[in-house]
Design a protein around this motif. Structure first.
Motif, PDB file in Angstrom:
ATOM      1  N   GLU A   1      10.479   5.616   7.798  1.00  0.00           N
ATOM      2  CA  GLU A   1       9.543   4.684   8.415  1.00  0.00           C
ATOM      3  C   GLU A   1       9.112   5.159   9.807  1.00  0.00           C
ATOM      4  O   GLU A   1       7.925   5.122  10.152  1.00  0.00           O
ATOM      5  CB  GLU A   1      10.181   3.296   8.519  1.00  0.00           C
ATOM      6  N   GLU A   2      10.077   5.624  10.609  1.00  0.00           N
ATOM      7  CA  GLU A   2       9.760   6.126  11.951  1.00  0.00           C
ATOM      8  C   GLU A   2       8.881   7.362  11.879  1.00  0.00           C
ATOM      9  O   GLU A   2       7.917   7.508  12.651  1.00  0.00           O
ATOM     10  CB  GLU A   2      11.056   6.449  12.700  1.00  0.00           C
ATOM     11  N   LEU A   3       9.215   8.257  10.952  1.00  0.00           N
ATOM     12  CA  LEU A   3       8.427   9.482  10.818  1.00  0.00           C
ATOM     13  C   LEU A   3       7.012   9.180  10.335  1.00  0.00           C
ATOM     14  O   LEU A   3       6.047   9.794  10.804  1.00  0.00           O
ATOM     15  CB  LEU A   3       9.125  10.451   9.857  1.00  0.00           C
ATOM     16  N   ASN A   4       6.881   8.244   9.405  1.00  0.00           N
ATOM     17  CA  ASN A   4       5.545   7.892   8.915  1.00  0.00           C
ATOM     18  C   ASN A   4       4.690   7.263  10.012  1.00  0.00           C
ATOM     19  O   ASN A   4       3.473   7.464  10.048  1.00  0.00           O
ATOM     20  CB  ASN A   4       5.650   6.947   7.716  1.00  0.00           C
TER      21      ASN A   4
ATOM     22  N   LEU B   1       4.864   8.087  13.168  1.00  0.00           N
ATOM     23  CA  LEU B   1       4.421   9.217  13.978  1.00  0.00           C
ATOM     24  C   LEU B   1       3.359  10.021  13.243  1.00  0.00           C
ATOM     25  O   LEU B   1       2.368  10.458  13.843  1.00  0.00           O
ATOM     26  CB  LEU B   1       5.612  10.109  14.336  1.00  0.00           C
ATOM     27  N   HIS B   2       3.544  10.222  11.943  1.00  0.00           N
ATOM     28  CA  HIS B   2       2.545  10.947  11.148  1.00  0.00           C
ATOM     29  C   HIS B   2       1.192  10.244  11.209  1.00  0.00           C
ATOM     30  O   HIS B   2       0.145  10.897  11.308  1.00  0.00           O
ATOM     31  CB  HIS B   2       3.018  11.055   9.698  1.00  0.00           C
ATOM     32  N   GLU B   3       1.227   8.914  11.128  1.00  0.00           N
ATOM     33  CA  GLU B   3      -0.024   8.152  11.176  1.00  0.00           C
ATOM     34  C   GLU B   3      -0.712   8.332  12.523  1.00  0.00           C
ATOM     35  O   GLU B   3      -1.943   8.515  12.582  1.00  0.00           O
ATOM     36  CB  GLU B   3       0.261   6.671  10.926  1.00  0.00           C
ATOM     37  N   LYS B   4       0.052   8.303  13.606  1.00  0.00           N
ATOM     38  CA  LYS B   4      -0.513   8.501  14.945  1.00  0.00           C
ATOM     39  C   LYS B   4      -1.142   9.886  15.070  1.00  0.00           C
ATOM     40  O   LYS B   4      -2.177  10.052  15.715  1.00  0.00           O
ATOM     41  CB  LYS B   4       0.583   8.331  16.002  1.00  0.00           C
ATOM     42  N   CYS B   5      -0.501  10.870  14.428  1.00  0.00           N
ATOM     43  CA  CYS B   5      -0.973  12.261  14.511  1.00  0.00           C
ATOM     44  C   CYS B   5      -1.949  12.614  13.396  1.00  0.00           C
ATOM     45  O   CYS B   5      -2.312  13.790  13.233  1.00  0.00           O
ATOM     46  CB  CYS B   5       0.224  13.213  14.473  1.00  0.00           C
ATOM     47  N   LYS B   6      -2.336  11.600  12.588  1.00  0.00           N
ATOM     48  CA  LYS B   6      -3.316  11.787  11.504  1.00  0.00           C
ATOM     49  C   LYS B   6      -2.831  12.814  10.482  1.00  0.00           C
ATOM     50  O   LYS B   6      -3.585  13.698  10.043  1.00  0.00           O
ATOM     51  CB  LYS B   6      -4.680  12.196  12.077  1.00  0.00           C
ATOM     52  N   LEU B   7      -1.556  12.701  10.107  1.00  0.00           N
ATOM     53  CA  LEU B   7      -0.952  13.582   9.116  1.00  0.00           C
ATOM     54  C   LEU B   7      -0.520  12.753   7.918  1.00  0.00           C
ATOM     55  O   LEU B   7      -0.293  11.546   8.035  1.00  0.00           O
ATOM     56  CB  LEU B   7       0.255  14.312   9.713  1.00  0.00           C
ATOM     57  N   PRO B   8      -0.379  13.373   6.737  1.00  0.00           N
ATOM     58  CA  PRO B   8       0.059  12.631   5.541  1.00  0.00           C
ATOM     59  C   PRO B   8       1.454  12.040   5.728  1.00  0.00           C
ATOM     60  O   PRO B   8       2.226  12.480   6.582  1.00  0.00           O
ATOM     61  CB  PRO B   8       0.053  13.699   4.442  1.00  0.00           C
ATOM     62  N   THR B   9       1.793  11.077   4.908  1.00  0.00           N
ATOM     63  CA  THR B   9       3.120  10.476   4.964  1.00  0.00           C
ATOM     64  C   THR B   9       4.177  11.496   4.550  1.00  0.00           C
ATOM     65  O   THR B   9       3.871  12.546   3.966  1.00  0.00           O
ATOM     66  CB  THR B   9       3.207   9.267   4.021  1.00  0.00           C
ATOM     67  N   VAL B  10       5.431  11.162   4.855  1.00  0.00           N
ATOM     68  CA  VAL B  10       6.539  12.047   4.508  1.00  0.00           C
ATOM     69  C   VAL B  10       6.574  12.302   3.007  1.00  0.00           C
ATOM     70  O   VAL B  10       6.783  13.445   2.556  1.00  0.00           O
ATOM     71  CB  VAL B  10       7.874  11.420   4.980  1.00  0.00           C
ATOM     72  N   GLU B  11       6.359  11.260   2.215  1.00  0.00           N
ATOM     73  CA  GLU B  11       6.386  11.394   0.753  1.00  0.00           C
ATOM     74  C   GLU B  11       5.244  12.273   0.254  1.00  0.00           C
ATOM     75  O   GLU B  11       5.428  13.121  -0.620  1.00  0.00           O
ATOM     76  CB  GLU B  11       6.309  10.012   0.109  1.00  0.00           C
ATOM     77  N   GLU B  12       4.067  12.074   0.809  1.00  0.00           N
ATOM     78  CA  GLU B  12       2.922  12.876   0.416  1.00  0.00           C
ATOM     79  C   GLU B  12       3.099  14.341   0.819  1.00  0.00           C
ATOM     80  O   GLU B  12       2.674  15.255   0.111  1.00  0.00           O
ATOM     81  CB  GLU B  12       1.645  12.313   1.038  1.00  0.00           C
TER      82      GLU B  12
ATOM     83  N   GLN C   1      11.115  15.005   3.968  1.00  0.00           N
ATOM     84  CA  GLN C   1      12.489  14.596   4.232  1.00  0.00           C
ATOM     85  C   GLN C   1      13.497  15.693   3.880  1.00  0.00           C
ATOM     86  O   GLN C   1      14.693  15.510   4.078  1.00  0.00           O
ATOM     87  CB  GLN C   1      12.823  13.319   3.463  1.00  0.00           C
ATOM     88  N   GLU C   2      13.010  16.803   3.384  1.00  0.00           N
ATOM     89  CA  GLU C   2      13.873  17.946   3.078  1.00  0.00           C
ATOM     90  C   GLU C   2      13.309  19.213   3.733  1.00  0.00           C
ATOM     91  O   GLU C   2      12.945  20.164   3.048  1.00  0.00           O
ATOM     92  CB  GLU C   2      14.010  18.137   1.568  1.00  0.00           C
ATOM     93  N   PRO C   3      13.262  19.238   5.056  1.00  0.00           N
ATOM     94  CA  PRO C   3      12.656  20.386   5.752  1.00  0.00           C
ATOM     95  C   PRO C   3      13.411  21.687   5.541  1.00  0.00           C
ATOM     96  O   PRO C   3      12.830  22.766   5.708  1.00  0.00           O
ATOM     97  CB  PRO C   3      12.694  19.963   7.225  1.00  0.00           C
TER      98      PRO C   3
END
Length: 359
Positions: A102-105, A107-118, A143-145
């Motif tokens: 949830e936290e990463l998503n 941040l992704h939204e703020k940075c205009k990047l796809p969700t972690v799942e996507e 989630q698996e970098p």
């Protein structure tokens, strides 16, 4: 007869002075001042201003106490959003930031990047298509970098193992890979990949230091890489003997740069050293890093040492000027060397896998 310069000559001089002033501020680690001055100067100083903003964002994103602090995280994102062509820098920020999905998503939204799942789906698709850079990028954002490590490292090793590789081919992947979250890099299952990543970053860092004219840390980076090769069990296409040959050739072919006029003439490089150095220069044909060239030099670098004397773990000599402590709380290097090291190799000279943040 007094000859006044033309308006074009005057404008050119002013432009060069502005460029030089920005370079000195950045090399002196006066990043906030560089951004302020660059903002006033406007378009002529834009490239330097954007580079200073990137370094400031890196300072925020790697402050040990900043995560999960939303304030520092968002500040880093806001700074990067002020720069053009910022997608890759935003990817690095999101890749390095720990947190739940949830936290990463957010941040992704703020940075205009796809969700972690996507990102996981995009990574798998890119890997199936053989697109190394995109697969590394999206795995790092998932989630698996840790899945990005073998893909990126194998790509770099394959190219370095060839005879005609160049820095601009391997650096983008290696630079992106170095932003993997620290807690993932430190996993026991990633030990071999971590060791290989540190060695490859050390070697490429030495080459970047040559390009950037960071002469004081070039030998230290070669020695760092050689020591890791000697002590860690890895499978990389680098040999300690070859690293020594490259370093000797670089020293022999560039020794006149630091020689004063009062010193006796230096010994000319041998033919074999010229050949090795020519091959080295061929690999450095393009500069993958932006920003001013020349050694970093912070305020107080010429001040005498006080009673609390520190020795540099890179050179063994007494540090003059500001000191930077490494992660063990005991080892020290000069702040100048720490800044230059971090700009070409993000990982600590102690070989722990911890990133430097001297900015």
């Amino acid at each position: 007869m007094l000859i006044l310069p033309s308006i074009y000559e005057t404008e050119e001089v002013v432009f060069l002075l502005r460029k030089l002033a920005m370079a000195y501020l950045i090399r002196g680690n006066e990043l906030e001042l560089a951004v302020s001055v660059g903002t006033v100067l406007g378009e002529p100083a834009a490239p330097a201003t954007h580079y200073a903003l990137e370094l400031l964002a890196r300072k925020c994103m790697m402050i040990p106490t900043c995560f999960p602090s939303v304030g520092y995280r968002n500040l880093a994102a806001d700074l990067l959003l002020m720069t053009p062509d910022n997608e890759l820098q935003l990817v690095k920020l999101c890749a390095f930031c720990p947190g739940c999905a949830e936290e990463l998503n957010d941040l992704h939204e703020k940075c205009k990047l796809p969700t972690v799942e996507e990102c996981m789906r995009l990574a798998e698709t890119a890997q199936a298509d053989g697109n190394t850079f995109e697969s590394v990028k999206y795995y790092l954002l998932s989630q698996e970098p840790e899945k990005a490590l073998p893909i990126g490292i194998d790509f770099v090793k394959e190219h370095i193992g060839s005879s005609d590789w160049s820095l601009d081919t391997v650096y983008p992947v290696l630079d992106l890979l170095s932003y993997i979250r620290t807690e993932k890099l430190m996993l026991h299952t990633c030990t071999e990949a971590r060791n290989e990543l540190l060695i490859l970053c050390g070697y490429v860092g030495a080459l970047l230091a040559i390009v950037r004219q960071y002469r004081s840390i070039v030998p230290a980076l070669y020695e760092y890489t050689s020591q890791l090769l000697k002590r860690r069990k890895v499978s990389v296409p680098l040999k300690i003997e070859h690293l020594s040959e490259e370093l000797d050739a670089w020293r022999a072919c560039t020794q006149s740069i630091n020689q004063s006029s009062e010193e006796s003439p230096c010994t000319p490089p041998s033919e074999s050293q010229r050949t090795v150095y020519a091959t080295l220069l061929k690999r450095l044909k393009e500069e993958p890093l932006r920003g001013p060239v020349g050694p970093d030099y912070v305020t107080g670098s010429n001040l005498p040492s006080h009673s609390d004397t520190h020795l540099s773990c890179l050179t063994g000599s007494k540090i003059q000027g500001p000191v930077f402590f490494l992660e063990d709380g005991k080892s020290t290097i000069s702040l100048n060397d720490a800044l230059m090291w971090a700009k070409v190799n993000p990982f600590s000279p102690l070989g722990t896998g911890i990133r430097l943040n001297p900015f």
